[in-house]
Design an enzyme around this catalytic site. Sequence first.
Site, PDB file in Angstrom:
ATOM      1  CG  ASP A  74      14.072  -5.495  32.264  1.00  0.00           C
ATOM      2  OD1 ASP A  74      14.271  -6.401  33.086  1.00  0.00           O
ATOM      3  OD2 ASP A  74      13.617  -4.373  32.588  1.00  0.00           O
ATOM      4  CB  THR A 108       9.697 -11.681  31.699  1.00  0.00           C
ATOM      5  OG1 THR A 108      10.510 -10.589  31.272  1.00  0.00           O
ATOM      6  CG2 THR A 108       8.962 -12.247  30.510  1.00  0.00           C
TER       7      THR A 108
END
Length: 542
Positions: A74, A108
């Site tokens: 994450d 991301t």
Amino acid sequence: MVSMPGTLAFDEYGRPFIIIRDQQNQKRLTGVDALKSHILAGRSIANTLKTSLGPKGLDKMMISADGDVTVTNDGATILKMMDVDHEIAKLMVQLSQSQDDEIGDGTTGVVVLAGSLLEQAELLLDKGIHPIRIADGFELAAQFAVKHLEKISDSFPVDQNNLEPLIQTAMTTLGSKIVNKCHRQMAEIAVNAVMAVADMEKRDVNFELIKVEGKVGGRLEDTMLVKGVVIDKDFSHPQMPKKLSSIFSFLLVFIKLPKLMTKHKLDVTSVEDYKALRQYEAEKFSEMVQQVKDAGATLAICQWGFDDEANHLLLQKQLPAVRWVGGPEIELIAIATGGRIVPRFEELSTDKLGHAGLVRELQFGTTKDRMLVIEECKNSRAVTIFIRGGNKMIIEEAKRSLHDALCVVRNLVQDNRVVYGGGAAEISCSIAVSQEADKISSLEQYAFRAFADALESVPLALSENSGLSPIHTLTEMKARQLKENNPALGIDCMLKGTCDMKEQHVIETLHSKKQQIVLATQLVKMILKIDDIRSPNDGMSL
């Protein structure tokens, strides 16, 4: 007035100059050197995250100063736990966090895009283009890309009677997570949790009604959705019943039992005085318990604790009780059961009691750990996701994964427009921005083409992480999108034999994708306008 700490000296021609203390230790960058330093820091952060992008992305192991180990892919969590000193690197961390706070997904991708924009900006700086012209060109290109996203977006069906499309979308989000061994089960849990608390008229989802609990032990497959509340407590007395069925009531109290709350001094000088005090306390508590029974309550839930004598009296009166329940849990139970939190016994009445159908105590394996599950509540909108896992690290990563899935489903409830993932939306925007650059006669056309190249960083990273040939795969997809006029063609990361993301159900919300482009562009634009960086002790103070 400028004060320069140091020594005044004169050269051989009598001209004064300043000798700054510790000049070799001072840090000050200006002009292009400062910009190059910013860009290098931003690219370093982006390159760290790039390998975690997509369903085949790799995980990162983060070790805190205390030795706690976190394994995750994450983006927001990785950056939050990274110890960065460079000021621009800290801005990249905040960029990922703002995407997580607003959208919950795409943390991301937004950093990878920002890093790629910085890389392209460096190439333009080397050509001699002024940073302000680059920043303005990026801003115009971002606006054009956002408009193009709206053109290629599709309307997504959000229907409580047909949850399959939502489940497929949640599966897309969970594809790169550690929970993909029970992929569909987790997606169904996330969708059912959101739809249980969603207000379809207002198109809003109250996340406070969704509680996520975890318990070490068991398998990920044992994770379940409870239509009610799970609290990490057990009944206050071991002889109290472990299961209460049928409809019964709750008393939610904040008071501490049965202590006398007084500021006055009380002298106990004899055995008789002490016995009288004990008798008084026992009588008062018996009256309190009787008031609860007379109101019709069959379970007492208290935020504070009570001593063993009070606990014994509750057992004698056959009134099960739970103590030391935290404030947020008390509020969630009140919402779920339709009860009122009663601050003192004098205010207790039947209409303030909550109702539920089942309370049961869960036991785990060979340990003595117990938890209470409150189900079949009057207000079924409050739900709890109860996660099991082999260790604490897996449970924490499962919580982060489900948070992303919950956010994606919530975003679809709020705005049901979607674009297609797998880099398809980025490729389509890259083609459109590149074509628009040919129509621009000013210097900004260079920034437009650079922006189009930067958008290609996402499909390039996806194909590289999937073991494909990045350049070959991207070129093929761009050619097919132009030929077939199909903006849903992306990178086949899972090797399913089709590059049509619509068929693969690889879906991203339009709001998330727009937010990524806007936030990344805003940050890069701000960085390009910083041409001077000083440390607090650079030898100059105003």
